[in-house]
Motif scaffolding. Structure first.
Motif, mmCIF file in Angstrom:
data_model
loop_
_atom_site.group_PDB
_atom_site.id
_atom_site.type_symbol
_atom_site.label_atom_id
_atom_site.label_comp_id
_atom_site.label_asym_id
_atom_site.label_seq_id
_atom_site.Cartn_x
_atom_site.Cartn_y
_atom_site.Cartn_z
ATOM 1 N N THR A 40 -10.456 3.277 3.454
ATOM 2 C CA THR A 40 -9.969 1.923 3.678
ATOM 3 C C THR A 40 -10.310 1.059 2.459
ATOM 4 O O THR A 40 -11.136 1.440 1.618
ATOM 5 C CB THR A 40 -10.610 1.292 4.923
ATOM 6 N N ILE A 41 -9.709 -0.104 2.408
ATOM 7 C CA ILE A 41 -10.047 -1.043 1.344
ATOM 8 C C ILE A 41 -11.529 -1.365 1.402
ATOM 9 O O ILE A 41 -12.214 -1.394 0.373
ATOM 10 C CB ILE A 41 -9.166 -2.312 1.437
ATOM 11 N N ASP A 42 -12.065 -1.568 2.587
ATOM 12 C CA ASP A 42 -13.494 -1.868 2.726
ATOM 13 C C ASP A 42 -14.365 -0.706 2.240
ATOM 14 O O ASP A 42 -15.411 -0.926 1.627
ATOM 15 C CB ASP A 42 -13.843 -2.244 4.158
ATOM 16 N N ASP A 43 -13.927 0.534 2.492
ATOM 17 C CA ASP A 43 -14.658 1.699 1.984
ATOM 18 C C ASP A 43 -14.744 1.644 0.458
ATOM 19 O O ASP A 43 -15.812 1.853 -0.125
ATOM 20 C CB ASP A 43 -13.963 3.012 2.368
ATOM 21 N N LEU A 44 -13.614 1.381 -0.178
ATOM 22 C CA LEU A 44 -13.573 1.361 -1.639
ATOM 23 C C LEU A 44 -14.370 0.193 -2.209
ATOM 24 O O LEU A 44 -15.031 0.338 -3.242
ATOM 25 C CB LEU A 44 -12.128 1.325 -2.129
ATOM 26 N N LEU A 45 -14.327 -0.941 -1.537
ATOM 27 C CA LEU A 45 -15.111 -2.087 -2.003
ATOM 28 C C LEU A 45 -16.604 -1.791 -1.916
ATOM 29 O O LEU A 45 -17.380 -2.239 -2.769
ATOM 30 C CB LEU A 45 -14.760 -3.340 -1.204
ATOM 31 N N GLY A 46 -17.007 -1.040 -0.929
ATOM 32 C CA GLY A 46 -18.407 -0.646 -0.812
ATOM 33 C C GLY A 46 -18.807 0.360 -1.878
ATOM 34 O O GLY A 46 -19.928 0.334 -2.392
ATOM 35 N N GLU A 47 -17.883 1.235 -2.221
ATOM 36 C CA GLU A 47 -18.155 2.275 -3.222
ATOM 37 C C GLU A 47 -18.105 1.729 -4.650
ATOM 38 O O GLU A 47 -18.831 2.199 -5.530
ATOM 39 C CB GLU A 47 -17.122 3.399 -3.059
ATOM 40 N N TYR A 48 -17.233 0.761 -4.884
ATOM 41 C CA TYR A 48 -17.030 0.187 -6.214
ATOM 42 C C TYR A 48 -17.235 -1.326 -6.147
ATOM 43 O O TYR A 48 -16.284 -2.090 -6.039
ATOM 44 C CB TYR A 48 -15.623 0.509 -6.731
ATOM 45 N N PRO A 49 -18.489 -1.784 -6.207
ATOM 46 C CA PRO A 49 -18.777 -3.205 -5.992
ATOM 47 C C PRO A 49 -18.175 -4.153 -7.027
ATOM 48 O O PRO A 49 -18.079 -5.351 -6.771
ATOM 49 C CB PRO A 49 -20.304 -3.277 -6.009
ATOM 50 N N ASP A 50 -17.742 -3.638 -8.174
ATOM 51 C CA ASP A 50 -17.134 -4.531 -9.165
ATOM 52 C C ASP A 50 -15.644 -4.752 -8.909
ATOM 53 O O ASP A 50 -15.003 -5.523 -9.616
ATOM 54 C CB ASP A 50 -17.385 -4.055 -10.593
ATOM 55 N N LEU A 51 -15.086 -4.090 -7.886
ATOM 56 C CA LEU A 51 -13.693 -4.338 -7.503
ATOM 57 C C LEU A 51 -13.633 -5.430 -6.449
ATOM 58 O O LEU A 51 -14.588 -5.659 -5.707
ATOM 59 C CB LEU A 51 -13.052 -3.064 -6.948
ATOM 60 N N GLU A 52 -12.487 -6.071 -6.392
ATOM 61 C CA GLU A 52 -12.230 -7.118 -5.405
ATOM 62 C C GLU A 52 -11.063 -6.691 -4.525
ATOM 63 O O GLU A 52 -10.222 -5.894 -4.940
ATOM 64 C CB GLU A 52 -11.896 -8.430 -6.113
ATOM 65 N N ARG A 53 -11.007 -7.240 -3.330
ATOM 66 C CA ARG A 53 -9.937 -6.913 -2.391
ATOM 67 C C ARG A 53 -8.565 -7.075 -3.049
ATOM 68 O O ARG A 53 -7.679 -6.241 -2.883
ATOM 69 C CB ARG A 53 -10.045 -7.799 -1.149
ATOM 70 N N GLU A 54 -8.392 -8.133 -3.818
ATOM 71 C CA GLU A 54 -7.109 -8.396 -4.470
ATOM 72 C C GLU A 54 -6.738 -7.303 -5.470
ATOM 73 O O GLU A 54 -5.570 -7.034 -5.698
ATOM 74 C CB GLU A 54 -7.123 -9.765 -5.157
ATOM 75 N N ASP A 55 -7.754 -6.656 -6.064
ATOM 76 C CA ASP A 55 -7.483 -5.548 -6.990
ATOM 77 C C ASP A 55 -6.785 -4.407 -6.261
ATOM 78 O O ASP A 55 -5.816 -3.826 -6.752
ATOM 79 C CB ASP A 55 -8.785 -5.023 -7.607
ATOM 80 N N LEU A 56 -7.283 -4.091 -5.095
ATOM 81 C CA LEU A 56 -6.702 -2.986 -4.333
ATOM 82 C C LEU A 56 -5.337 -3.363 -3.761
ATOM 83 O O LEU A 56 -4.422 -2.528 -3.723
ATOM 84 C CB LEU A 56 -7.671 -2.544 -3.248
ATOM 85 N N LEU A 57 -5.193 -4.604 -3.365
ATOM 86 C CA LEU A 57 -3.874 -5.068 -2.916
ATOM 87 C C LEU A 57 -2.876 -5.014 -4.061
ATOM 88 O O LEU A 57 -1.700 -4.686 -3.869
ATOM 89 C CB LEU A 57 -3.973 -6.478 -2.337
ATOM 90 N N ALA A 58 -3.350 -5.291 -5.270
ATOM 91 C CA ALA A 58 -2.478 -5.217 -6.448
ATOM 92 C C ALA A 58 -2.031 -3.772 -6.684
ATOM 93 O O ALA A 58 -0.878 -3.532 -7.053
ATOM 94 C CB ALA A 58 -3.189 -5.758 -7.669
ATOM 95 N N CYS A 59 -2.912 -2.821 -6.471
ATOM 96 C CA CYS A 59 -2.540 -1.404 -6.617
ATOM 97 C C CYS A 59 -1.422 -1.043 -5.649
ATOM 98 O O CYS A 59 -0.464 -0.359 -6.022
ATOM 99 C CB CYS A 59 -3.750 -0.511 -6.364
ATOM 100 N N ILE A 60 -1.567 -1.494 -4.427
ATOM 101 C CA ILE A 60 -0.544 -1.196 -3.414
ATOM 102 C C ILE A 60 0.782 -1.849 -3.796
ATOM 103 O O ILE A 60 1.828 -1.218 -3.717
ATOM 104 C CB ILE A 60 -1.027 -1.668 -2.020
ATOM 105 N N GLU A 61 0.727 -3.096 -4.247
ATOM 106 C CA GLU A 61 1.947 -3.777 -4.647
ATOM 107 C C GLU A 61 2.572 -3.099 -5.866
ATOM 108 O O GLU A 61 3.793 -2.961 -5.957
ATOM 109 C CB GLU A 61 1.672 -5.238 -4.947
ATOM 110 N N PHE A 62 1.750 -2.647 -6.806
ATOM 111 C CA PHE A 62 2.235 -1.975 -8.002
ATOM 112 C C PHE A 62 3.016 -0.708 -7.626
ATOM 113 O O PHE A 62 4.022 -0.384 -8.253
ATOM 114 C CB PHE A 62 1.060 -1.622 -8.911
ATOM 115 N N ALA A 63 2.555 -0.025 -6.587
ATOM 116 C CA ALA A 63 3.201 1.221 -6.160
ATOM 117 C C ALA A 63 4.559 0.991 -5.506
ATOM 118 O O ALA A 63 5.388 1.891 -5.438
ATOM 119 C CB ALA A 63 2.293 1.969 -5.200
ATOM 120 N N ASN A 64 4.789 -0.221 -5.027
ATOM 121 C CA ASN A 64 6.048 -0.508 -4.323
ATOM 122 C C ASN A 64 7.104 -0.974 -5.237
ATOM 123 O O ASN A 64 7.420 -1.229 -6.131
ATOM 124 C CB ASN A 64 5.837 -1.549 -3.239
#
Length: 64
Positions: A40-64
Motif C-alpha cells: 500500500t502507499i502507507d507501506d511504502l511511506l513507512g519503508e521510504y521515509p523520504d517519500l511523500e504520499r504525493e510522490d506515489l500518487l504522481a507515480c500512479i498518474e504518470f503510469a496512466n
C-alpha cells in the motif's frame, strides 16, 4: 502538466534516464511494481521515509 507530475523527473545522469521521484533514485517503475505486488502507499511511506504520499500518487498518474 498536473502538479503531481512535476514530482517526476528524467535526467540521463540519474538511474540511466529512467523516470524517478523528485530527482531521487526511486524509480517510478519500482514504486509501481511494489504497488502492483500488493504494497500500500502507507507501506511504502513507512519503508521510504523520504517519500511523500504525493510522490506515489504522481507515480500512479504518470503510469496512466
Amino acid at each position: 502538466m498536473s502538479e503531481l507530475l512535476k514530482r517526476i523527473t528524467i535526467d540521463p545522469q540519474i538511474c540511466h534516464g529512467k523516470p524517478v521521484i523528485r530527482g531521487l533514485r526511486y524509480t517510478v517503475e519500482s514504486m509501481l511494481e511494489y504497488l502492483s505486488a500488493g504494497d500500500t502507499i502507507d507501506d511504502l511511506l513507512g519503508e521510504y521515509p523520504d517519500l511523500e504520499r504525493e510522490d506515489l500518487l504522481a507515480c500512479i498518474e504518470f503510469a496512466n
